[in-house]
Design an enzyme around this catalytic site. Structure first.
Site, PDB file in Angstrom:
ATOM      1  N   ASN A  44      61.393  30.510  42.596  1.00  0.00           N
ATOM      2  CA  ASN A  44      60.640  29.356  42.137  1.00  0.00           C
ATOM      3  C   ASN A  44      60.507  29.440  40.616  1.00  0.00           C
ATOM      4  O   ASN A  44      60.047  30.438  40.083  1.00  0.00           O
ATOM      5  CB  ASN A  44      59.263  29.353  42.813  1.00  0.00           C
ATOM      6  CG  ASN A  44      58.481  28.104  42.547  1.00  0.00           C
ATOM      7  OD1 ASN A  44      58.215  27.770  41.404  1.00  0.00           O
ATOM      8  ND2 ASN A  44      58.085  27.416  43.600  1.00  0.00           N
ATOM      9  N   HIS A  55      62.233  24.719  43.042  1.00  0.00           N
ATOM     10  CA  HIS A  55      61.747  25.606  44.095  1.00  0.00           C
ATOM     11  C   HIS A  55      62.748  26.736  44.314  1.00  0.00           C
ATOM     12  O   HIS A  55      63.926  26.613  43.962  1.00  0.00           O
ATOM     13  CB  HIS A  55      61.549  24.827  45.389  1.00  0.00           C
ATOM     14  CG  HIS A  55      60.359  23.926  45.363  1.00  0.00           C
ATOM     15  ND1 HIS A  55      59.642  23.621  46.494  1.00  0.00           N
ATOM     16  CD2 HIS A  55      59.750  23.268  44.349  1.00  0.00           C
ATOM     17  CE1 HIS A  55      58.640  22.812  46.186  1.00  0.00           C
ATOM     18  NE2 HIS A  55      58.692  22.586  44.886  1.00  0.00           N
ATOM     19  N   GLU A  57      64.285  27.955  47.034  1.00  0.00           N
ATOM     20  CA  GLU A  57      65.438  27.619  47.864  1.00  0.00           C
ATOM     21  C   GLU A  57      66.426  26.744  47.099  1.00  0.00           C
ATOM     22  O   GLU A  57      67.640  26.930  47.202  1.00  0.00           O
ATOM     23  CB  GLU A  57      64.985  26.902  49.144  1.00  0.00           C
ATOM     24  CG  GLU A  57      64.113  27.736  50.052  1.00  0.00           C
ATOM     25  CD  GLU A  57      62.616  27.645  49.758  1.00  0.00           C
ATOM     26  OE1 GLU A  57      61.830  27.994  50.647  1.00  0.00           O
ATOM     27  OE2 GLU A  57      62.229  27.216  48.642  1.00  0.00           O
ATOM     28  N   CYS A  82      59.023  24.370  52.236  1.00  0.00           N
ATOM     29  CA  CYS A  82      58.214  23.153  52.170  1.00  0.00           C
ATOM     30  C   CYS A  82      59.055  21.983  52.699  1.00  0.00           C
ATOM     31  O   CYS A  82      60.231  22.141  53.039  1.00  0.00           O
ATOM     32  CB  CYS A  82      57.773  22.908  50.727  1.00  0.00           C
ATOM     33  SG  CYS A  82      59.139  22.448  49.625  1.00  0.00           S
ATOM     34  N   CYS A  85      62.262  21.424  50.536  1.00  0.00           N
ATOM     35  CA  CYS A  85      63.324  22.396  50.799  1.00  0.00           C
ATOM     36  C   CYS A  85      63.833  22.279  52.232  1.00  0.00           C
ATOM     37  O   CYS A  85      65.013  22.505  52.498  1.00  0.00           O
ATOM     38  CB  CYS A  85      62.838  23.806  50.490  1.00  0.00           C
ATOM     39  SG  CYS A  85      62.468  24.014  48.721  1.00  0.00           S
ATOM     40  N   ASP A 145      52.188  23.028  43.410  1.00  0.00           N
ATOM     41  CA  ASP A 145      53.484  23.375  43.993  1.00  0.00           C
ATOM     42  C   ASP A 145      53.672  22.724  45.351  1.00  0.00           C
ATOM     43  O   ASP A 145      54.785  22.313  45.693  1.00  0.00           O
ATOM     44  CB  ASP A 145      53.601  24.899  44.124  1.00  0.00           C
ATOM     45  CG  ASP A 145      55.027  25.338  44.424  1.00  0.00           C
ATOM     46  OD1 ASP A 145      55.897  25.139  43.562  1.00  0.00           O
ATOM     47  OD2 ASP A 145      55.258  25.859  45.523  1.00  0.00           O
TER      48      ASP A 145
END
Length: 149
Positions: A44, A55, A57, A82, A85, A145
């Site tokens: 991140n 992020h 990922e 999330c 992602c 976030d």
């Protein structure tokens, strides 16, 4: 092929620690091919780059570059993905996701599983503690976030 999922997660944890050392949110991710080779790793970088889309990922995915297919790829991430992602995982049909933890945030894990993604949740105490400590120390950054107020 049989994998040591903990060993794959360990690389993502290294990325999370790197992000934390840079002043960012400790979430790391690594994309592996089906032989266990690293094709992209990241963490991140939202705080470091001022980019809300950076992020962990996404960072690993971008660093992997173009792939003919993602169905046979394994994504290891220290935290349940999330919704943003999770959308990336579904869009490119990543076949397997190793999740370090979902205690601090469960994201889209159930949705991914319902749509055919193999989810392996390792419930890593190290991942839970690392992010939990960060959230307690930086609640405003964390809420930003995950899109909370």
């Amino acid at each position: 092929m049989v994998f040591n999922y903990g060993a794959l997660l360990k690389v993502a944890i290294e990325e999370a620690r790197l992000g934390l050392s840079e002043g960012g949110i400790p979430i790391g991710a690594v994309l592996f091919d089906y032989e266990g080779n690293i094709i992209g790793r990241g963490h991140n970088r939202r705080v470091q780059e001022g980019d809300p889309s950076a992020h962990g990922e996404v960072d690993a995915f971008r660093k992997a570059g173009r792939q003919k297919t993602y169905r046979d790829k394994i994504l290891a991430t220290t935290l349940a993905p999330c919704w943003y992602c999770s959308g990336l995982i579904r869009q490119f049909k990543i076949g397997t996701v190793i999740v370090g933890e979902s205690a601090n945030f469960s994201g889209g894990m159930e949705w991914l599983a319902e749509n055919g993604v193999e989810i392996i949740n390792l419930n890593s105490k190290e991942c839970i503690r690392m992010l939990g400590d960060y959230i307690r120390a930086n609640p405003k950054v964390w809420n930003e976030d995950i899109g909370e107020e």
